[in-house]
Design an enzyme around this catalytic site. Sequence first.
Site, PDB file in Angstrom:
ATOM      1  N   MET A 274       0.813  -1.224   0.000  1.00  0.00           N
ATOM      2  CA  MET A 274       0.000   0.000   0.000  1.00  0.00           C
ATOM      3  C   MET A 274       0.845   1.273   0.000  1.00  0.00           C
ATOM      4  O   MET A 274       0.289   2.364  -0.045  1.00  0.00           O
ATOM      5  CB  MET A 274      -0.915   0.006   1.231  1.00  0.00           C
ATOM      6  N   ARG A 275       2.169   1.123   0.045  1.00  0.00           N
ATOM      7  CA  ARG A 275       2.998   2.325   0.090  1.00  0.00           C
ATOM      8  C   ARG A 275       2.809   3.168  -1.168  1.00  0.00           C
ATOM      9  O   ARG A 275       2.849   4.399  -1.116  1.00  0.00           O
ATOM     10  CB  ARG A 275       4.465   1.952   0.268  1.00  0.00           C
ATOM     11  N   ALA A 276       2.617   2.526  -2.307  1.00  0.00           N
ATOM     12  CA  ALA A 276       2.431   3.275  -3.550  1.00  0.00           C
ATOM     13  C   ALA A 276       1.204   4.173  -3.472  1.00  0.00           C
ATOM     14  O   ALA A 276       1.238   5.330  -3.917  1.00  0.00           O
ATOM     15  CB  ALA A 276       2.307   2.307  -4.724  1.00  0.00           C
TER      16      ALA A 276
END
Length: 654
Positions: A274-276
Amino acid sequence: MKPYPFTAVVGMPDLRLALVLSSISPAVGGVLVRGEKGTAKSTMVRALAGLLPGVDVVDACRFSCDPVEPDPACPDGPHAEGSPAHRRPARLVELPVGAAEDRVIGSLNLERALADGVTDFQPGLLASAHRGLLYVDEVNLLHDHLVDTLLDAAAMGRATVEREGVSVSHAARFVLIGTMNPEEGELRPQLLDRFGLTVEVASSRDPELRVEVVRRRLAYEADPDGFAGQYAAADAELAADIEAAQRLLPSVKLPDDALRQIAEVCASFEVDGMRADIVTARTAVAHAAWAGRTEVTTEDVRVAARLALPHRRRRNPFDAPGISEEQLEQALQDAEPEGPGPDDDGPGSGAPPEGGETSGPPPSEGGEEPSGGGQSGGEQKPVGAGEAFRARRFEVKGTGEGAAGRRSRAITTNGRTIGVQPAGTKDGHPHLLATVRAAAPHQRSRGRSGAGLVVRSQDLRFARREGREGNLVLFCVDASGSMGARQRMREVKTAVLSLLLDAYQRRDKVGLVTFRAAGAELALPPTISVDAAASRLDGLATGGRTPLAEGLLEAARVLRIEAVRDPLRRPLLVVVTDGRATSGADAVQRAKQAAGLLAGNVTSVVMDCESGKMRLGLAAELAEHLGAEHVPVAEVAADTLAGAVRTRISGRAA
């Protein structure tokens, strides 16, 4: 001498925008700049510091505490309300590639801790960079544990130093900027993902633009102050715009429609985790503030995705970074509740998304007959490799002292403690218990009267640790006609590609020697860029006789040179051949003599490529002459080794 003005740098609009957005919102996570040498990467980064607003800091605080909200855990604190303060320019702190860990994160004075019972912490580069910029040139050459420390500090906003039960923590909020030349090797994927944005830069092929770059550079070198004065007004205006965007940033709203677009785009490109999504959202908010808007639009999401996603699409180190513009536009349209929005000026054709780049094999080349007798002089077209698999780990015998890696045993700064050593040999991390034991017998003679120990420099002991090192993996590949059957060469290339991937993951240097026809050549000098080796392997053609002796002699020459250039990096020679020697007079005898020169001097592996029902076993004989491990190509995969072990165990049990 004044630094080169930011607005004087010609071209590179994406890099300019990425640096500005990271300055507006440090929460974006910094910028990784990838590009060939000589593209002004460092020049633009260093010029950025002059655009940032100054910071107010508490007087005499080595950690740059904000007088309005000082760090309650500051080692120089606590700072009372209303403490004297002053304003200073934002700092650009450069981290050298060869910096020691203590220089980066800070160090504790063990002597004072033992003798006086106080924590004497000497701040490192992370403390100096607090509320400024931390710049790492050639970040891909930095040791992995240091890169991990930097990225953790950039993400958490704090740096923590723990030594022998003593822990010190301080604020460390900075904009992390790294530059790298991909030809010199890649960052590991998990580290690459921790950078917020990435930009690819390349020198322009436009002669007029190149002329202007040279003209400006020469003018700057002739009169730096005068040249900087010409762009002072433009730099000041840009600095004012950045400061205005910083003030507007907290007021920018991220509506649900924009969040849906971000999620659709990230899902479309199949990025991991989910960092993107989070980085893209933060970047879109920063871009809206930069544009003077108080609400994120589709254009903000589009720009953010172009900067935040290219390096997160890579499925393996041999994939080229980048995103498909049509796929991006299609994802943005799919997230629109009722068709494309008014600011969507993309293709909008409704065509299905493109599949993106892949590192898989080329179209099947089946149906073609294998090459004939294999001894013809004609060169055959290259054959592509299949999908890489997890390869066995081959390691160099003994214990080395080379660069930290993941292949062979070595004495390193990180790893398990296997003993202690006195100061001055190879220091490293202090060993508290051993230091106390060394100082304890001398307390009476030193006149100890208080609670603390009287410690001298000669008492200091440091941990001796064993970990893993990276090696030089030199591939010596047979490209003769006897290797030319298409299916056979495909299998060989797949195995070598898998070993290259393994070398990348274990932080090795790699080199490639090939031999065919009448001689051998160094197809790729030793480098940490394994994708360069993969590219050379992909274009490898076959044909001609087999000059095995020449191949081994060329490998020996390369290893001798590298032993002088990098003496601590131990080599691993991987000879890929079926063992035949057919080129020149006394080919077999000369091959045996060449193998004898290498035997005992280098750890070797012979990857046996012989196939078919009738086998001569020549590669196994070569392995004996080399003192090497003999591995059939079908047993290079890690799961085949595990299966063989299980079979032997079950056979013994039966």
